[in-house]
Scaffold this motif. Structure first.
Motif, PDB file in Angstrom:
ATOM      1  N   ALA A 108       0.796  -1.468  -0.456  1.00 53.33           N
ATOM      2  CA  ALA A 108       0.012   0.295  -0.083  1.00 53.33           C
ATOM      3  C   ALA A 108       1.084   0.911  -0.059  1.00 53.33           C
ATOM      4  CB  ALA A 108      -0.489  -0.058   1.384  1.00 53.33           C
ATOM      5  N   LEU A 109       0.266   2.292  -0.767  1.00 54.44           N
ATOM      6  CA  LEU A 109       0.733   3.661  -1.230  1.00 54.44           C
ATOM      7  C   LEU A 109       0.106   4.339  -0.290  1.00 54.44           C
ATOM      8  CD1 LEU A 109       2.786   3.047  -4.487  1.00 54.44           C
ATOM      9  CD2 LEU A 109       3.483   2.192  -1.773  1.00 54.44           C
ATOM     10  N   VAL A 110       0.619   5.568   0.003  1.00 49.33           N
ATOM     11  CA  VAL A 110      -0.455   6.645  -0.154  1.00 49.33           C
ATOM     12  C   VAL A 110       0.259   7.396  -0.733  1.00 49.33           C
ATOM     13  CG1 VAL A 110      -1.465   8.882   1.030  1.00 49.33           C
ATOM     14  CG2 VAL A 110      -1.420   5.959   2.431  1.00 49.33           C
ATOM     15  N   LEU A 111      -0.951   8.246  -1.749  1.00 56.71           N
ATOM     16  CA  LEU A 111      -0.052   9.525  -3.035  1.00 56.71           C
ATOM     17  C   LEU A 111      -1.028   9.827  -3.323  1.00 56.71           C
ATOM     18  CD1 LEU A 111       1.652   6.549  -5.431  1.00 56.71           C
ATOM     19  CD2 LEU A 111       2.789   7.804  -3.634  1.00 56.71           C
ATOM     20  N   LYS A 179      -2.929   8.821   5.282  1.00 59.43           N
ATOM     21  CA  LYS A 179      -1.761   8.898   5.508  1.00 59.43           C
ATOM     22  C   LYS A 179      -1.333   7.535   6.981  1.00 59.43           C
ATOM     23  CE  LYS A 179       2.932  10.288   4.708  1.00 59.43           C
ATOM     24  NZ  LYS A 179       3.459  11.252   4.883  1.00 59.43           N
ATOM     25  N   THR A 183      -0.016   3.643   6.564  1.00 58.71           N
ATOM     26  CA  THR A 183       1.118   3.503   7.122  1.00 58.71           C
ATOM     27  C   THR A 183       1.877   3.208   8.585  1.00 58.71           C
ATOM     28  OG1 THR A 183       2.216   6.068   7.488  1.00 58.71           O
ATOM     29  CG2 THR A 183       2.130   5.292   5.254  1.00 58.71           C
ATOM     30  N   GLN A 186       3.807   0.008   9.446  1.00 56.80           N
ATOM     31  CA  GLN A 186       4.905   0.308   8.993  1.00 56.80           C
ATOM     32  C   GLN A 186       6.142   0.877   9.600  1.00 56.80           C
ATOM     33  OE1 GLN A 186       5.818   2.904   5.963  1.00 56.80           O
ATOM     34  NE2 GLN A 186       8.310   3.316   6.177  1.00 56.80           N
TER      35      GLN A 186
ATOM     36  N   PRO B  22      -4.837  21.142   5.582  1.00 60.38           N
ATOM     37  CA  PRO B  22      -3.651  21.114   5.807  1.00 60.38           C
ATOM     38  C   PRO B  22      -3.052  22.262   5.180  1.00 60.38           C
ATOM     39  CG  PRO B  22      -4.190  19.403   4.309  1.00 60.38           C
ATOM     40  CD  PRO B  22      -5.851  19.738   5.663  1.00 60.38           C
ATOM     41  N   ALA B  26       2.653  16.380   3.854  1.00 59.45           N
ATOM     42  CA  ALA B  26       3.319  15.255   2.433  1.00 59.45           C
ATOM     43  C   ALA B  26       3.347  14.470   2.245  1.00 59.45           C
ATOM     44  CB  ALA B  26       4.874  15.655   3.710  1.00 59.45           C
ATOM     45  N   LEU B  27       2.570  14.271   1.315  1.00 56.85           N
ATOM     46  CA  LEU B  27       2.713  12.434   0.643  1.00 56.85           C
ATOM     47  C   LEU B  27       3.457  11.388   0.019  1.00 56.85           C
ATOM     48  CD1 LEU B  27      -1.272  14.065  -0.552  1.00 56.85           C
ATOM     49  CD2 LEU B  27      -0.727  13.162   1.253  1.00 56.85           C
ATOM     50  N   GLY B  28       3.096  10.818  -0.026  1.00 55.30           N
ATOM     51  CA  GLY B  28       3.825  10.358  -1.290  1.00 55.30           C
ATOM     52  C   GLY B  28       4.819   8.824   0.013  1.00 55.30           C
ATOM     53  N   GLN B  29       4.564   9.387   0.534  1.00 58.44           N
ATOM     54  CA  GLN B  29       4.647   8.318   1.853  1.00 58.44           C
ATOM     55  C   GLN B  29       4.562   6.913   1.718  1.00 58.44           C
ATOM     56  OE1 GLN B  29       7.114   9.287   4.827  1.00 58.44           O
ATOM     57  NE2 GLN B  29       7.032   6.742   5.039  1.00 58.44           N
ATOM     58  N   ASN B  30       5.276   5.852   1.755  1.00 57.77           N
ATOM     59  CA  ASN B  30       4.478   4.789   1.472  1.00 57.77           C
ATOM     60  C   ASN B  30       5.262   3.144   2.274  1.00 57.77           C
ATOM     61  OD1 ASN B  30       7.247   3.664   0.271  1.00 57.77           O
ATOM     62  ND2 ASN B  30       7.397   4.615  -0.862  1.00 57.77           N
ATOM     63  N   LEU B  31       5.077   1.866   2.052  1.00 55.61           N
ATOM     64  CA  LEU B  31       5.479   1.216   3.440  1.00 55.61           C
ATOM     65  C   LEU B  31       6.253   0.422   3.034  1.00 55.61           C
ATOM     66  CD1 LEU B  31       1.997  -0.856   3.482  1.00 55.61           C
ATOM     67  CD2 LEU B  31       2.622   0.536   4.888  1.00 55.61           C
ATOM     68  N   ARG B  32       7.363   1.070   2.211  1.00 55.96           N
ATOM     69  CA  ARG B  32       8.615   0.776   1.652  1.00 55.96           C
ATOM     70  C   ARG B  32       9.480   2.118   1.894  1.00 55.96           C
ATOM     71  NH1 ARG B  32       4.757  -2.456   0.718  1.00 55.96           N
ATOM     72  NH2 ARG B  32       5.274  -4.972   1.212  1.00 55.96           N
ATOM     73  N   PRO B  33      10.145   2.541   2.725  1.00 54.97           N
ATOM     74  CA  PRO B  33      10.874   4.174   2.451  1.00 54.97           C
ATOM     75  C   PRO B  33      11.540   3.659   1.513  1.00 54.97           C
ATOM     76  CG  PRO B  33      12.071   2.547   4.387  1.00 54.97           C
ATOM     77  CD  PRO B  33      10.990   2.224   4.086  1.00 54.97           C
ATOM     78  N   ARG B  35      11.916   3.875  -1.477  1.00 54.48           N
ATOM     79  CA  ARG B  35      10.638   4.335  -2.733  1.00 54.48           C
ATOM     80  C   ARG B  35      10.111   6.247  -2.641  1.00 54.48           C
ATOM     81  NH1 ARG B  35       7.479  -0.721  -2.820  1.00 54.48           N
ATOM     82  NH2 ARG B  35       9.369  -2.143  -3.177  1.00 54.48           N
ATOM     83  N   PHE B  36      10.550   6.565  -3.386  1.00 58.04           N
ATOM     84  CA  PHE B  36      10.151   8.328  -3.815  1.00 58.04           C
ATOM     85  C   PHE B  36      10.295   9.015  -2.820  1.00 58.04           C
ATOM     86  CE2 PHE B  36       6.474   5.204  -5.141  1.00 58.04           C
ATOM     87  CZ  PHE B  36       6.329   5.351  -6.099  1.00 58.04           C
ATOM     88  N   PHE B  39       9.947  12.956  -3.590  1.00 56.44           N
ATOM     89  CA  PHE B  39       8.377  13.201  -3.743  1.00 56.44           C
ATOM     90  C   PHE B  39       8.269  14.312  -3.751  1.00 56.44           C
ATOM     91  CE2 PHE B  39       4.220  12.372  -4.657  1.00 56.44           C
ATOM     92  CZ  PHE B  39       3.266  13.298  -4.012  1.00 56.44           C
ATOM     93  N   THR B  42       2.514  18.586  -1.711  1.00 58.15           N
ATOM     94  CA  THR B  42       2.001  19.561  -2.436  1.00 58.15           C
ATOM     95  C   THR B  42       0.767  20.278  -1.579  1.00 58.15           C
ATOM     96  OG1 THR B  42       2.129  17.760  -3.981  1.00 58.15           O
ATOM     97  CG2 THR B  42       0.236  19.036  -4.389  1.00 58.15           C
ATOM     98  N   LEU B  44      -2.980  21.231  -0.629  1.00 60.14           N
ATOM     99  CA  LEU B  44      -4.193  20.746  -0.681  1.00 60.14           C
ATOM    100  C   LEU B  44      -5.187  21.207  -0.085  1.00 60.14           C
ATOM    101  CD1 LEU B  44      -4.175  16.773  -0.694  1.00 60.14           C
ATOM    102  CD2 LEU B  44      -4.316  17.828  -2.515  1.00 60.14           C
ATOM    103  N   ALA B  45      -6.632  21.359  -1.255  1.00 61.22           N
ATOM    104  CA  ALA B  45      -7.733  22.446  -0.591  1.00 61.22           C
ATOM    105  C   ALA B  45      -8.753  21.166  -0.703  1.00 61.22           C
ATOM    106  CB  ALA B  45      -8.212  23.316  -1.786  1.00 61.22           C
TER     107      ALA B  45
END
Lengths: 479, 473
Positions: A108-111, A179, A183, A186, B22, B26-33, B35-36, B39, B42, B44-45
């Protein structure tokens, strides 16, 4: 009224998801305690994007799931599903799992993701380069290389078995919440690794002792159970909890913590004590505190509210070794009661605080029963949020006990739940980590004679090894 | 697999009253650190309309009235007028081809609905009108109707809903059947909701439950007491007469045997049937020896004639032999021919389960409640871990088999657990709920799941006790 006539024949198929019951439960857990409602199903409803938007627009958050032969790919979308021929940017959780093997894990990823619907396709593109396109009319699915790689998919298929879109209820409409939820597992793993690898400062002791002290019913024994549960991965009930007129815990209890994975005890212990009460001669005697801190009180000592500890009670030496002392004290307070503590209780807490400082022991405060526990930490689950650190309760504890805000910790114990939650585990592990840091600070700050008196010579490594052996014996005795 | 044990129903959702915007996410966090790493952040509204909740107005009780009448259904909200516009076309978009469908309108005082057996489709479908009031559900069968005809004006219609005008019109004859006051004219509606009516216990869920039970059975068959300190963990059942202690023993035996058994005597005798101390081993279906736990049944508790407090001490310490005949006036003494003088750890009780009938525990006398509380304090003093088990949950008002799936989320159960928690002081997570086998001839996977889940918690608790034993005992 001017309603469109019903078109197309009714297909005699039930609207039932392909998810197994277990898969549904685990997906709901992925987002907290969500609830899924099936809105669109490609083998029942018309295979076109117009039908998708008719069923799924203005529904709130949605989850689109595409079934392949062996795998399932899905995207949770926090924002409303877009109308036809429009696009929308949303926080999305991308995920995949093997069919019928969801228990072995979800990728899973949050994007941040752009979701577009045109006449032929539903397209999802993350800013970081993942692209997924559903072509309902031909049951086609496009996944670019980034999706396959990052969601750990094995095959690249162009044909899917089914596409389902659900509404997702029961979650907070907040990208940070999503998020954290996705996460949390993890981060839990990271904290767990850190705590497993922990060693007390300079190996001065084999196990750090953390004393829990606080008013009756503030959650001291609950915290012990919660820590044990978090490390075991399931609910445990070793410290008896509940409510009664006075303290349920009337004994001094030293709990070692077992690691479910390694089946070994971790290098710290939680020491539970009788609760404090407003009245004199009720609850834990504050005069008992120095004895506990110095390590004079044995495991399972029965406290007596009317009679403080006297040294003749024990066979222990008047100056127990460093390993038997308390290395960190956690003042456990119910966050809902902090503002209404009586003057007598405050006075007791302050006296204990003074004893703690005099003995050179590390000190934290632990606020329990935090209902907005998902808001304690920032979106990266690293630091406490300003909203939480600026709470009245935190400021009051800081002023009352002179504890820095960074050492005023917040948890939500497992007291009414029946299942563990990764985010609660994270809070518990984070609090524990701060306690261990406070203990290390205290150990580092010890006068040289305190460390030398135990070992004979601080630099004599053979004595440190002997200390290790004694700790090993002690640990075996405890278990 | 524990995650599968708990879910939440729509009713339990607590929609947050606050939400934050907010400034930077800080988006783009994934379960496997790995990657990305690059990033970008952005801004957001969040649009305001996202804060509107797709949440039904129906209460748990109202849904229960509906289930009692239309069958064990899960009502899946598909359309809500205040969110998706008071427009018939939108309702049609959401509800077409969804199978059995129910439309509910809410006026200031009344809940009025239409149940379409085959849902929104081109042909006529079997149609039932209903209202839900304090006294229950009042139905009115209309027979086959075109779904569309219910949402447009026709002079001859007995019933129609005009969403754009926010009115429902009901003829006086239908009003009488629905037990509505005989007012003339249109009724203004505040809200309209439409639901797909799924089977609550469909094949998919049943298959999942059977799989879960199979996993639980395996886990319990492979259970080992902590550190192999004893061969069998001993669980003592304590509770008032008629609470269901022996019934629970039989239920556990039945689940492991794979068929219903009644080896432990159960009855409604005034003094309680269980007047002997019995230690029941549990046999697995394949008869490969007894399982590594024993359920110990005893005389029921009562103010005067029940189990003697001193006898409880003897049982806990392991002095009481199997089949000992209790006498409420006289506890066992060392002079008894079968008294166990030097009990070992294996003879002791490793976990106590207080068993109560969920329907009657709050009718216990003050004296009995005080007695039970004192027993609990004694257990705490001696470090013996204990749980509470509430039986007969399926006989609680409103509870049906479909509710057992998510029993801790049902309103009546929550209320009962809260009352029990305040009365006896157990933590909520220490109160377990089961439905024993009483009159059934066949096992039921949903009941099995509750029984096995409770037993698992009990055995883990016993292991916690064994783990915490001091060395010298």
């Amino acid at each position: 009224m001017n309603m469109l006539g019903l078109r197309g024949s009714y297909r005699n198929t039930k609207v039932t998801t392909r998810l197994t019951w277990i898969e549904e439960k685990i997906l709901e857990k992925l987002l907290g305690n969500a609830s899924l409602t099936l809105l669109y199903q490609s083998n029942v409803h018309k295979r076109c994007t117009l039908e998708m938007t008719k069923k799924c627009s203005l529904q709130g958050s949605t989850m689109t799931i595409v079934y392949l032969e062996q795998e399932v790919v899905g995207v949770f979308m926090l924002e409303d599903f877009p109308d036809k021929d429009s696009k929308k940017t949303s926080t999305c959780a991308w995920f995949s799992f093997e069919r019928n093997k969801i228990s072995s894990g979800i990728s899973a990823l949050v994007l941040n993701t752009l979701v577009k619907v045109n006449s032929t396709s539903l397209q999802m593109s993350s800013i970081s380069g993942l692209t997924l396109i559903v072509y309902p009319s031909k049951e086609g699915l496009y996944l670019n290389e980034a999706v396959i790689k990052n969601l750990e998919l094995n095959v690249k298929q162009s044909q899917y078995l089914e596409c389902e879109i659900f509404r997702v209820d029961g979650i907070k409409n907040n990208p940070g919440f999503i998020k954290k939820m996705v996460t949390a597992r993890q981060h839990r793993g990271k904290f767990l690794s850190t705590l497993r690898a922990y060693r007390p400062y300079a190996d001065l002791v084999s196990e750090v002792r953390i004393l829990l002290v606080g008013p009756v019913g503030s959650g001291k024994s609950s915290f012990v159970n919660s820590v044990k549960s978090s490390f075991q991965g399931r609910l445990t009930r070793q410290a008896i909890v509940g409510s009664d007129k006075s303290s349920i815990t009337t004994q001094y209890k030293v709990y070692s913590i077992k690691d479910e994975k390694n089946k070994e005890t971790l290098p710290f212990m939680l020491c539970d004590s009788m609760g404090l009460e407003d009245e004199k001669e009720a609850g834990l005697c504050t005069d008992d505190i120095p004895h506990i801190l110095k390590g004079c009180v044995p495991d399972r000592y029965q406290f007596n509210p009317r009679e403080p500890i006297k040294l003749k009670h024990f066979t222990y030496a008047a100056s127990p070794p460093l390993k038997d002392r308390i290395h960190c004290v956690a003042f456990v307070l119910d966050i809902n009661s902090v503002d209404t503590l009586s003057d007598k209780m405050v006075a007791k807490l302050k006296k204990i605080r003074k004893d703690v400082v005099d003995c050179g022991v590390g000190c934290v405060a632990l606020l329990t029963n935090v209902s907005d526990y998902d808001e304690v930490l920032d979106n990266n689950l690293v630091n406490m949020t300003e909203n939480m650190t600026s709470l009245n309760q935190v400021q009051n504890v800081r002023n009352m006990l002179n504890i820095p805000v960074a050492n005023i910790l917040m948890v939500s114990n497992y007291a009414s739940e029946r299942m563990l939650e990764p985010l609660k585990d994270v809070l518990i592990f984070a609090a524990l980590q701060q306690m261990l840091r406070a203990a290390d600070d205290a150990l580092e700050d010890l006068p040289l004679e305190d460390t030398a008196s135990d070992d004979g010579s601080f630099n004599n490594s053979s004595h440190i090894k002997n200390e290790g052996k004694l700790g090993e014996v002690k640990r075996r005795e405890m278990s | 697999m524990e995650e599968a044990l708990k879910g939440r129903t729509l009713f339990d959702q607590a929609w947050p009253l606050r939400w934050k915007l907010p400034s930077v996410a800080a988006l783009g966090q994934n379960l496997r650190p790995d990657r990305f790493q690059n990033f970008k952040r952005t801004v957001l509204a969040l649009p305001l309309d996202s804060s509107m909740a797709m949440r039904t107005r129906l209460t748990w009780e109202q849904e229960k009235y509906l289930r009692n009448y239309f069958g064990e259904k899960k009502f899946c909200l598909l359309y809500k007028a205040s969110v998706q516009e008071f427009a018939g076309q939108n309702l049609l978009y959401k509800c077409q081809d969804q199978g059995p469908t129910m439309v509910v309108v809410y006026s200031e005082k009344y809940v009025i609905g239409v149940y379409l057996q085959e849902g929104f489709q081109e042909n006529k479908v079997s149609t039932t009108l209903f209202t839900i009031q304090e006294t229950g559900l009042s139905p009115c069968a209309l027979g086959p109707c075109l779904p569309l005809s219910l949402f447009r004006y026709e002079e001859t219609s007995d019933f129609f809903i005009l969403l754009d005008k926010k009115t429902v019109t009901i003829s006086s004859e239908i009003r009488k059947v629905l037990r509505l006051p005989s007012l003339s004219g249109d009724t203004f509606i505040q809200e309209c909701e439409a639901f797909r009516c799924d089977e609550l216990l469909d094949e998919r869920k049943t298959r999942g439950i059977v799989g879960l039970c199979s996993n639980l059975l395996d886990a319990l068959r492979n259970y080992k007491p902590y550190g192999d300190l004893v061969h069998q963990t001993r669980i003592l059942l304590l509770g008032p007469i008629g609470a269901g202690k022996s019934s629970f023993v039989n239920s556990v035996k039945s689940v492991f045997k794979g068929s219903i058994t009644h080896q432990a005597s159960v009855g409604c005798d005034r003094n309680g049937i269980s007047d002997k101390y019995r230690t029941y081993s549990i046999m697995s279906k394949n008869d490969s020896g007894p399982l590594p736990f024993v359920l110990c049944d005893s005389l029921g508790l009562s103010e005067n004639e029940g189990l003697h407090t001193d006898d409880i001490c003897h049982i806990l310490k392991g002095h009481t032999p199997d089949r000992y005949q209790f006498d409420f006036r006289k506890p066992i003494t060392p002079n008894h021919p079968n008294y166990i003088h030097d009990p070992l750890l294996k003879d002791r009780i490793h976990c106590v389960v207080f068993v109560f009938d969920i329907n009657s525990f709050n009718q216990l006398s003050c004296e009995l409640v005080a007695k039970i509380k004192q027993i609990r304090r004694d257990l705490i003093k001696h470090g013996i871990l204990h749980l509470a088990l509430l039986t007969h949950v399926d006989s609680l008002t409103w509870i049906t088999k479909g509710d057992l799936l998510d029993i801790y989320s049902c309103n009546p159960v929550k209320v009962k657990l809260g009352v029990f928690h305040r009365l006896f002081g157990f933590a909520l997570s220490d109160i377990l709920v089961v439905s024993n086998y009483d009159s059934e001839w066949q096992l039921d996977p949903v009941k099995n799941m509750l029984i096995l889940s409770a037993l698992k918690e009990i055995l883990y608790t016993a292991n916690g006790f064994l783990e915490d034993l001091p060395l010298n005992k």
